[in-house]
Design a protein around this motif. Structure first.
Motif, mmCIF file in Angstrom:
data_model
loop_
_atom_site.group_PDB
_atom_site.id
_atom_site.type_symbol
_atom_site.label_atom_id
_atom_site.label_comp_id
_atom_site.label_asym_id
_atom_site.label_seq_id
_atom_site.Cartn_x
_atom_site.Cartn_y
_atom_site.Cartn_z
ATOM 1 N N ARG A 170 73.468 7.952 67.306
ATOM 2 C CA ARG A 170 74.263 6.747 67.064
ATOM 3 C C ARG A 170 73.371 5.605 66.579
ATOM 4 O O ARG A 170 73.743 4.847 65.681
ATOM 5 C CB ARG A 170 75.017 6.346 68.333
ATOM 6 C CG ARG A 170 76.164 7.292 68.694
ATOM 7 C CD ARG A 170 77.079 6.669 69.729
ATOM 8 N NE ARG A 170 76.382 6.431 70.996
ATOM 9 C CZ ARG A 170 76.297 7.315 71.981
ATOM 10 N NH1 ARG A 170 76.839 8.521 71.847
ATOM 11 N NH2 ARG A 170 75.673 7.005 73.108
ATOM 12 N N ARG A 171 72.174 5.498 67.148
ATOM 13 C CA ARG A 171 71.251 4.451 66.693
ATOM 14 C C ARG A 171 70.791 4.718 65.267
ATOM 15 O O ARG A 171 70.636 3.787 64.475
ATOM 16 C CB ARG A 171 70.050 4.370 67.637
ATOM 17 C CG ARG A 171 70.362 3.771 68.996
ATOM 18 C CD ARG A 171 69.097 3.443 69.759
ATOM 19 N NE ARG A 171 69.385 2.927 71.088
ATOM 20 C CZ ARG A 171 69.290 3.639 72.212
ATOM 21 N NH1 ARG A 171 68.886 4.908 72.153
ATOM 22 N NH2 ARG A 171 69.568 3.094 73.381
ATOM 23 N N ALA A 172 70.561 5.991 64.941
ATOM 24 C CA ALA A 172 70.158 6.325 63.579
ATOM 25 C C ALA A 172 71.246 5.932 62.586
ATOM 26 O O ALA A 172 70.959 5.399 61.509
ATOM 27 C CB ALA A 172 69.846 7.821 63.473
ATOM 28 N N ALA A 173 72.504 6.182 62.938
ATOM 29 C CA ALA A 173 73.612 5.817 62.058
ATOM 30 C C ALA A 173 73.701 4.299 61.897
ATOM 31 O O ALA A 173 73.961 3.784 60.804
ATOM 32 C CB ALA A 173 74.920 6.372 62.615
ATOM 33 N N ARG A 174 73.468 3.562 62.988
ATOM 34 C CA ARG A 174 73.493 2.101 62.908
ATOM 35 C C ARG A 174 72.317 1.582 62.085
ATOM 36 O O ARG A 174 72.459 0.638 61.309
ATOM 37 C CB ARG A 174 73.476 1.514 64.315
ATOM 38 C CG ARG A 174 74.788 1.722 65.083
ATOM 39 C CD ARG A 174 74.612 1.432 66.554
ATOM 40 N NE ARG A 174 74.173 0.058 66.797
ATOM 41 C CZ ARG A 174 73.664 -0.353 67.961
ATOM 42 N NH1 ARG A 174 73.521 0.502 68.964
ATOM 43 N NH2 ARG A 174 73.298 -1.611 68.106
ATOM 44 N N ALA A 175 71.146 2.230 62.253
ATOM 45 C CA ALA A 175 69.983 1.829 61.459
ATOM 46 C C ALA A 175 70.240 2.047 59.976
ATOM 47 O O ALA A 175 69.887 1.210 59.137
ATOM 48 C CB ALA A 175 68.748 2.614 61.907
ATOM 49 N N PHE A 201 59.093 4.493 67.628
ATOM 50 C CA PHE A 201 58.905 5.938 67.501
ATOM 51 C C PHE A 201 60.168 6.713 67.855
ATOM 52 O O PHE A 201 60.465 7.736 67.252
ATOM 53 C CB PHE A 201 57.720 6.400 68.345
ATOM 54 C CG PHE A 201 56.392 6.153 67.688
ATOM 55 C CD1 PHE A 201 55.975 6.934 66.618
ATOM 56 C CD2 PHE A 201 55.582 5.129 68.115
ATOM 57 C CE1 PHE A 201 54.763 6.698 65.996
ATOM 58 C CE2 PHE A 201 54.359 4.871 67.494
ATOM 59 C CZ PHE A 201 53.950 5.665 66.429
ATOM 60 N N ALA A 202 60.916 6.218 68.826
ATOM 61 C CA ALA A 202 62.185 6.876 69.158
ATOM 62 C C ALA A 202 63.157 6.787 67.986
ATOM 63 O O ALA A 202 63.871 7.754 67.669
ATOM 64 C CB ALA A 202 62.792 6.243 70.409
ATOM 65 N N LEU A 203 63.173 5.633 67.311
ATOM 66 C CA LEU A 203 64.050 5.478 66.155
ATOM 67 C C LEU A 203 63.592 6.377 65.006
ATOM 68 O O LEU A 203 64.425 6.987 64.316
ATOM 69 C CB LEU A 203 64.089 4.027 65.707
ATOM 70 C CG LEU A 203 65.006 3.712 64.518
ATOM 71 C CD1 LEU A 203 66.446 4.122 64.806
ATOM 72 C CD2 LEU A 203 64.932 2.228 64.158
ATOM 73 N N LEU A 204 62.276 6.467 64.796
ATOM 74 C CA LEU A 204 61.749 7.363 63.758
ATOM 75 C C LEU A 204 62.219 8.792 63.990
ATOM 76 O O LEU A 204 62.683 9.474 63.074
ATOM 77 C CB LEU A 204 60.221 7.314 63.750
ATOM 78 C CG LEU A 204 59.529 6.237 62.930
ATOM 79 C CD1 LEU A 204 58.034 6.270 63.188
ATOM 80 C CD2 LEU A 204 59.820 6.423 61.444
ATOM 81 N N ARG A 205 62.069 9.273 65.235
ATOM 82 C CA ARG A 205 62.460 10.655 65.554
ATOM 83 C C ARG A 205 63.950 10.861 65.351
ATOM 84 O O ARG A 205 64.391 11.855 64.779
ATOM 85 C CB ARG A 205 62.060 10.994 66.984
ATOM 86 C CG ARG A 205 60.563 11.156 67.204
ATOM 87 C CD ARG A 205 60.274 11.786 68.559
ATOM 88 N NE ARG A 205 60.746 10.948 69.651
ATOM 89 C CZ ARG A 205 60.020 10.002 70.241
ATOM 90 N NH1 ARG A 205 58.775 9.767 69.829
ATOM 91 N NH2 ARG A 205 60.513 9.292 71.237
ATOM 92 N N ALA A 206 64.745 9.914 65.824
ATOM 93 C CA ALA A 206 66.201 10.053 65.719
ATOM 94 C C ALA A 206 66.661 10.015 64.271
ATOM 95 O O ALA A 206 67.547 10.779 63.865
ATOM 96 C CB ALA A 206 66.878 8.939 66.526
ATOM 97 N N PHE A 207 66.077 9.122 63.485
ATOM 98 C CA PHE A 207 66.481 8.984 62.088
ATOM 99 C C PHE A 207 66.128 10.245 61.299
ATOM 100 O O PHE A 207 66.944 10.760 60.525
ATOM 101 C CB PHE A 207 65.796 7.765 61.470
ATOM 102 C CG PHE A 207 66.494 7.226 60.244
ATOM 103 C CD1 PHE A 207 67.343 6.147 60.340
ATOM 104 C CD2 PHE A 207 66.299 7.805 58.997
ATOM 105 C CE1 PHE A 207 67.995 5.639 59.217
ATOM 106 C CE2 PHE A 207 66.931 7.313 57.882
ATOM 107 C CZ PHE A 207 67.788 6.238 57.984
ATOM 108 N N ARG A 208 64.914 10.760 61.504
ATOM 109 C CA ARG A 208 64.509 11.975 60.807
ATOM 110 C C ARG A 208 65.379 13.162 61.202
ATOM 111 O O ARG A 208 65.751 13.982 60.365
ATOM 112 C CB ARG A 208 63.047 12.287 61.076
ATOM 113 C CG ARG A 208 62.560 13.538 60.368
ATOM 114 C CD ARG A 208 61.074 13.783 60.546
ATOM 115 N NE ARG A 208 60.679 15.050 59.978
ATOM 116 C CZ ARG A 208 60.468 15.254 58.678
ATOM 117 N NH1 ARG A 208 60.585 14.262 57.832
ATOM 118 N NH2 ARG A 208 60.126 16.442 58.228
ATOM 119 N N SER A 209 65.725 13.241 62.472
ATOM 120 C CA SER A 209 66.586 14.323 62.931
ATOM 121 C C SER A 209 67.960 14.244 62.293
ATOM 122 O O SER A 209 68.563 15.265 61.929
ATOM 123 C CB SER A 209 66.717 14.271 64.458
ATOM 124 O OG SER A 209 67.619 15.253 64.929
#
Length: 288
Positions: A170-175, A201-209
């Motif tokens: 959900r954070r990746a989608a918001r980003a 780093f958590a956002l990096l991992r989530a976005f890449r995933s």
């Protein structure tokens, strides 16, 4: 040598919703990127290697590289002599309509494998190009539908994206939404993560995933995609570069060529769009 590379990216007016690329690349390397369209790339000589999501695959003569819309991938030579291919980029709506008409598939149809070993289908892709070059609209349209239906039958199906369930997704989608909105002046990763209540780093991992690439790579790809729409509307490359957040036209040229295969001005001229300028007259790639 790179000077032996050649590329023509164009449209045939009687085949709306379809872009065409005929190219020979040796040292060319496509950056990780996505397309809003499907990609059917019939290899006629040499070998293309490309990362499809996280898998490195190869396609040679008689094979077709298949990429679904919004799917991250790269592209480079798999052998020293490079590769030659003819590629068609059909709009997603065209593929969906063919899937509904021939297979009664209604929804987000797509392909389940990145490389199809089917020499006959590869010849059909080449046939679409040749028919377009000859101005044979009936043949171009017919062959496009035949090859699409054939590949859907053998390697297709419904592909429905799963809604983001985890907090990271959900954070990746918001980003992504923030970067889309603030494309010309994006926040830093630290600021973006803080605004979303997570760590960089958590956002990096989530976005890449979620999207197959880190935020800065996705942003470059999104800028190129938006620039293409501006170029299609007749915006000069320098103005398109400024509008999407590239520092100048040369910055756009470099990234556009690494994703699309030809420079912005050559892309506009090949599509018959006025307002182009800034590159060589015949549409050769400037290189990454």
């Amino acid at each position: 040598m790179a000077s032996e590379e050649r590329a023509r990216y164009w449209q045939y007016s009687e085949l709306p919703g379809v872009d065409l690329l005929h190219a020979h690349y040796i040292r060319k390397a496509f950056a990780r990127h996505t397309h809003e369209t499907f990609v059917f790339a019939a290899i006629t000589e040499g070998v293309e290697a490309f990362h499809y999501r996280d898998e490195l695959v190869h396609a040679g003569p008689g094979q077709i590289a298949l990429v679904n819309p919004d799917t991250s991938h790269t592209g480079h030579a798999g052998v020293p002599e490079g590769w030659t291919y003819r590629t068609i980029y059909p709009d997603a709506e065209i593929v969906r309509s063919i899937a509904a008409d021939t297979l009664a598939l209604r929804g987000s149809a797509g392909f389940t494998t990145p490389v199809v070993d089917d020499p006959y289908a590869a010849r059909l892709v080449v046939g679409v190009h040749r028919a377009a070059e000859e101005g044979n609209a009936l043949a171009a349209d017919s062959l496009l539908r035949l090859v699409t239906a054939r590949m859907l039958r053998s390697h297709g199906g419904l592909i429905t994206p799963l809604p983001p369930r985890s907090a990271g997704a959900r954070r990746a989608a918001r980003a992504r939404a923030v970067l889309e909105e603030r494309m010309a002046e994006p926040p830093t990763l630290e600021r973006l993560a803080a605004d979303l209540g997570t760590s960089p780093f958590a956002l990096l991992r989530a976005f890449r995933s979620a999207y197959g690439m880190p935020p800065h790579t996705w942003l470059t790809d999104a800028r190129v995609r938006r620039a293409r729409r501006l170029l299609d509307a007749g915006t000069p490359p320098a103005d398109a570069a400024a509008a999407v957040g590239f520092t100048d036209q040369s910055h756009l040229n470099r990234h556009f060529t690494r994703s699309v295969g030809v420079p912005p001005g050559a892309y506009q001229r090949a599509r018959g769009v006025r307002g182009s300028g800034g590159e060589g007259a015949r549409g050769e790639p400037n290189g990454p």
